[in-house]
Design a protein around this motif. Structure first.
Motif, PDB file in Angstrom:
ATOM      1  N   HIS A  67      45.361 -32.625 -14.757  1.00 22.05           N
ATOM      2  CA  HIS A  67      46.152 -33.821 -15.092  1.00 22.05           C
ATOM      3  C   HIS A  67      45.700 -35.055 -14.327  1.00 22.05           C
ATOM      4  O   HIS A  67      45.755 -36.157 -14.860  1.00 22.05           O
ATOM      5  N   TYR A  68      45.264 -34.861 -13.088  1.00 19.78           N
ATOM      6  CA  TYR A  68      44.988 -36.026 -12.248  1.00 19.78           C
ATOM      7  C   TYR A  68      43.567 -36.093 -11.717  1.00 19.78           C
ATOM      8  O   TYR A  68      43.257 -36.923 -10.875  1.00 19.78           O
ATOM      9  N   GLY A 190      35.672 -51.182  -5.304  1.00 14.35           N
ATOM     10  CA  GLY A 190      36.928 -50.626  -4.796  1.00 14.35           C
ATOM     11  C   GLY A 190      37.362 -49.363  -5.520  1.00 14.35           C
ATOM     12  O   GLY A 190      38.460 -48.867  -5.313  1.00 14.35           O
TER      13      GLY A 190
ATOM     14  N   TYR B 184      40.912 -51.933  -2.808  1.00 17.52           N
ATOM     15  CA  TYR B 184      40.704 -50.854  -3.768  1.00 17.52           C
ATOM     16  C   TYR B 184      41.086 -51.304  -5.168  1.00 17.52           C
ATOM     17  O   TYR B 184      41.888 -52.219  -5.342  1.00 17.52           O
ATOM     18  N   SER B 185      40.504 -50.630  -6.166  1.00 17.96           N
ATOM     19  CA  SER B 185      40.905 -50.958  -7.531  1.00 17.96           C
ATOM     20  C   SER B 185      40.984 -49.702  -8.374  1.00 17.96           C
ATOM     21  O   SER B 185      40.488 -48.645  -8.002  1.00 17.96           O
ATOM     22  N   ALA B 187      40.418 -49.613 -11.939  1.00 19.00           N
ATOM     23  CA  ALA B 187      39.603 -49.500 -13.154  1.00 19.00           C
ATOM     24  C   ALA B 187      38.606 -50.641 -13.220  1.00 19.00           C
ATOM     25  O   ALA B 187      38.834 -51.722 -12.674  1.00 19.00           O
ATOM     26  N   ALA B 198      42.483 -38.225 -16.738  1.00 20.59           N
ATOM     27  CA  ALA B 198      42.880 -37.582 -15.484  1.00 20.59           C
ATOM     28  C   ALA B 198      42.250 -38.274 -14.272  1.00 20.59           C
ATOM     29  O   ALA B 198      42.924 -38.547 -13.282  1.00 20.59           O
ATOM     30  N   GLY B 199      40.976 -38.596 -14.371  1.00 23.11           N
ATOM     31  CA  GLY B 199      40.253 -39.187 -13.245  1.00 23.11           C
ATOM     32  C   GLY B 199      40.832 -40.497 -12.744  1.00 23.11           C
ATOM     33  O   GLY B 199      40.653 -40.861 -11.582  1.00 23.11           O
ATOM     34  N   TYR B 201      43.848 -41.118 -12.145  1.00 24.51           N
ATOM     35  CA  TYR B 201      45.009 -40.881 -11.297  1.00 24.51           C
ATOM     36  C   TYR B 201      44.587 -40.378  -9.923  1.00 24.51           C
ATOM     37  O   TYR B 201      45.017 -40.901  -8.896  1.00 24.51           O
ATOM     38  N   GLY B 202      43.718 -39.356  -9.907  1.00 28.00           N
ATOM     39  CA  GLY B 202      43.207 -38.854  -8.631  1.00 28.00           C
ATOM     40  C   GLY B 202      42.562 -39.962  -7.804  1.00 28.00           C
ATOM     41  O   GLY B 202      42.649 -39.972  -6.577  1.00 28.00           O
ATOM     42  N   ALA B 203      41.942 -40.912  -8.490  1.00 32.11           N
ATOM     43  CA  ALA B 203      41.270 -42.024  -7.812  1.00 32.11           C
ATOM     44  C   ALA B 203      42.250 -42.924  -7.062  1.00 32.11           C
ATOM     45  O   ALA B 203      41.857 -43.683  -6.181  1.00 32.11           O
ATOM     46  N   PHE B 205      44.998 -41.807  -5.398  1.00 32.13           N
ATOM     47  CA  PHE B 205      45.774 -41.127  -4.355  1.00 32.13           C
ATOM     48  C   PHE B 205      45.419 -41.612  -2.950  1.00 32.13           C
ATOM     49  O   PHE B 205      46.298 -41.822  -2.113  1.00 32.13           O
ATOM     50  N   TYR B 206      44.123 -41.748  -2.688  1.00 31.47           N
ATOM     51  CA  TYR B 206      43.724 -42.142  -1.330  1.00 31.47           C
ATOM     52  C   TYR B 206      44.204 -43.542  -0.974  1.00 31.47           C
ATOM     53  O   TYR B 206      44.864 -43.731   0.062  1.00 31.47           O
ATOM     54  N   PRO B 207      43.928 -44.556  -1.821  1.00 29.65           N
ATOM     55  CA  PRO B 207      44.469 -45.881  -1.497  1.00 29.65           C
ATOM     56  C   PRO B 207      46.000 -45.881  -1.387  1.00 29.65           C
ATOM     57  O   PRO B 207      46.564 -46.584  -0.538  1.00 29.65           O
ATOM     58  N   ASN B 209      47.840 -43.355  -0.382  1.00 34.43           N
ATOM     59  CA  ASN B 209      48.159 -42.783   0.937  1.00 34.43           C
ATOM     60  C   ASN B 209      48.042 -43.839   2.042  1.00 34.43           C
ATOM     61  O   ASN B 209      48.877 -43.901   2.947  1.00 34.43           O
TER      62      ASN B 209
END
Lengths: 356, 356
Positions: A67-68, A190, B184-185, B187, B198-199, B201-203, B205-207, B209
């Protein structure tokens, strides 16, 4: 490199697929060896790595990787020399990079001793899959996926690190002509372009399909802001030779810090080939193609090592590159492969022996 | 909407988890219903959809979803009204969008009749999971993943379309303060930001956090080129109210065409609330915050419907929004939810009944 001792659980396969594989006719990344390495992250820690028979994995349909896109990977190769020694090429670079990728995707970093001991044990168990002969190799794919169930968009609490391996022949793609991207792009400032994040690759498939329909095999990605600067070729770093000078873009948060790319730059320096690491504009390459000073374009990456590019398209125009005999592409490919196969002196300390 | 008849294979679960679920204390996206819908794409065609007991799926470790992020999804909800009728909200929009996402990720489009019949059959089988009461809903997650084994970076030849469902309470996140992204961005122009890939969303998470460590709950993403324009809030579209005017960015290839977003714009028009769909600069929002004309910021998305934002940070400064009673956020949330729960007239034809 010294790696501390680790206990790895090993479950050997009772059968082998080795005899059923036609090593003369291997499709890239299609056949996998008898074993794989697996290591789960749970309750805040990486558990004991396991080497076990290659086979399917079971996940919840809500696992976050689906999903992510919390997923990163590496590409490496193992080589067998004429004395049956097994070698890796700069594996420390892949280890460092998978953790940089993981960090950017909010995935916990993987311990160095697990990476090296797991990898080496796996290669030893499946060493018959690494065939002698210049051009033969074992392609190694370490990867990490988020396995925690749940469709809340947040980092997973559980992960799976795996290594799978696939025997490979020399990677020959036929003639490659590339389209310079005018609309689509691979990565944002970024963003996650510098990470080997799974999502970066799926995002390229559709524009690449369009390029294929237009008669090209790959895309040279340009910067997303202006499409004026050349960044990567397909899934490889890209080099241009103008007269006798090598040009390639600097790595940044959009461009992967490729191991083959940095090895070529070291080899260029050692062999007195002038290399400029700077932004390369579409305009200067078009001009160089028109006035005959553009001698070569090639992609650089682990799978193909070096992939020469015969021509490119831009704004409806097509440009063909001259056929040259003393190409930098062949020079670097030969230099690199001779180091990889222990056929040349390893002046940079790039080879890493997998010892019995 | 009419959907042609389709044969769906149905395998009912012999047991139900229903009695074990505490519906008063649901964690979002954590518990799943008894059944799921699954449909495989092989040899160039989508096979017969199957509804079967919810459970794990088995994939090759080389499945392309793990390596190349070929994965897209949707988020929808089903509601039960006071007369026990089951409703969806604008499901045609989700159906169209998952296929737009799939197209961008080089995934074959899913047939409309499979989507609707599969979804409706699944909701009927698991209808006891859809609880009465304003705020209760069943969150529905359709998704598609590339299942073909092989680590060559090219589009897969086999895929799995699934629908899984999770009961949900009103989504309340507590007070939300957001950090406006300066580095960070989310897209790139010409990238996949408009797809529910999906990609994407995972991208984030770090920013996100990092923003959390700085005391914020989410990020407002800015354009990757200049970081001067406001684009999305976390995983939602974002609206700003300056005096009595609603502002939101136009959708483009970086911004998701949200169903809640477009519904709010329709409701604004119908209720004579002035809305401007245009680029919204960080500068004007900071100025509006300083001079007191910035009344509200809120996110809009399926899970939360509308998520009010109490404050934001930018370049080390923090800005608090006024507490207001007659907020647009509450107005639109109430309007939308009353339509969703069949408590108000459906002037736009947004409700879709799942008939027995």
């Amino acid at each position: 490199m010294k790696h501390a001792s680790t206990d790895i659980d090993i479950v050997k396969s009772t059968t082998s697929k080795l005899d059923s594989v036609d090593f003369e006719n291997l499709k890239f990344g299609h056949v996998f060896t008898d074993h794989m390495m697996e290591c789960d992250y749970e309750d805040g820690a990486w558990k004991t790595p396991v080497i076990k028979p290659y086979g399917k994995i079971e996940l919840e349909p809500s696992a976050k990787v689906f999903h992510y896109g919390q997923a990163v990977f590496e590409g490496m190769k193992a080589f067998r020399d004429d004395n049956d020694k097994i070698w890796l090429f700069r594996p420390d670079e892949n280890f460092k990079r998978i953790n940089l990728s993981s960090k950017r995707l909010a995935i916990p970093e993987f311990p160095e001793e697990y990476f090296f001991q797991g990898l080496e044990e796996l290669l030893k168990i499946d060493k018959e899959w690494i065939k002698k002969g210049f051009g033969n190799s074992l392609y190694i794919r370490p990867f990490v996926i988020a396995t925690e169930p749940g469709v809340l968009a947040s980092p997973g609490a559980s992960y799976k690190f795996m290594i799978i391996c696939s025997p490979a022949k020399s990677y020959y793609t036929g003639e490659v002509r590339v389209q310079i991207s005018e609309k689509y792009s691979r990565a944002a400032d970024g963003g996650v372009g510098a990470a080997k994040a799974a999502g970066n690759y799926g995002a390229q498939f559709y524009p690449t399909n369009l390029a294929k329909e237009a008669g090209f095999q790959q895309i040279i990605w340009t910067d997303a802001n202006s499409h004026e600067f050349l960044e990567e070729a397909g899934t490889m770093n890209v080099f241009f030779r103008v007269n006798d000078t090598l040009l390639t873009a600097p790595v940044n948060d959009r461009i992967l810090d490729g191991v083959t790319r940095k090895s070529i730059l070291s080899l260029a320096e050692a062999n007195s080939i002038k290399a400029e690491v700077r932004r390369v504009s579409v305009k200067e390459i078009i001009e160089a193609a028109k006035n005959g000073s553009l001698k070569e374009i090639f992609g650089a990456g682990t799978a193909a090592v070096i992939n020469p590019i015969q021509g490119f398209g831009y704004k409806g125009e097509r440009y063909e590159l001259p056929k040259i005999t003393d190409s930098y592409a062949s020079f670097f490919k030969d230099k690199l492969m001779k180091i990889q196969y222990n056929l040349a002196e390893d002046e940079f300390g790039w080879r890493y022996e997998v010892k019995e």
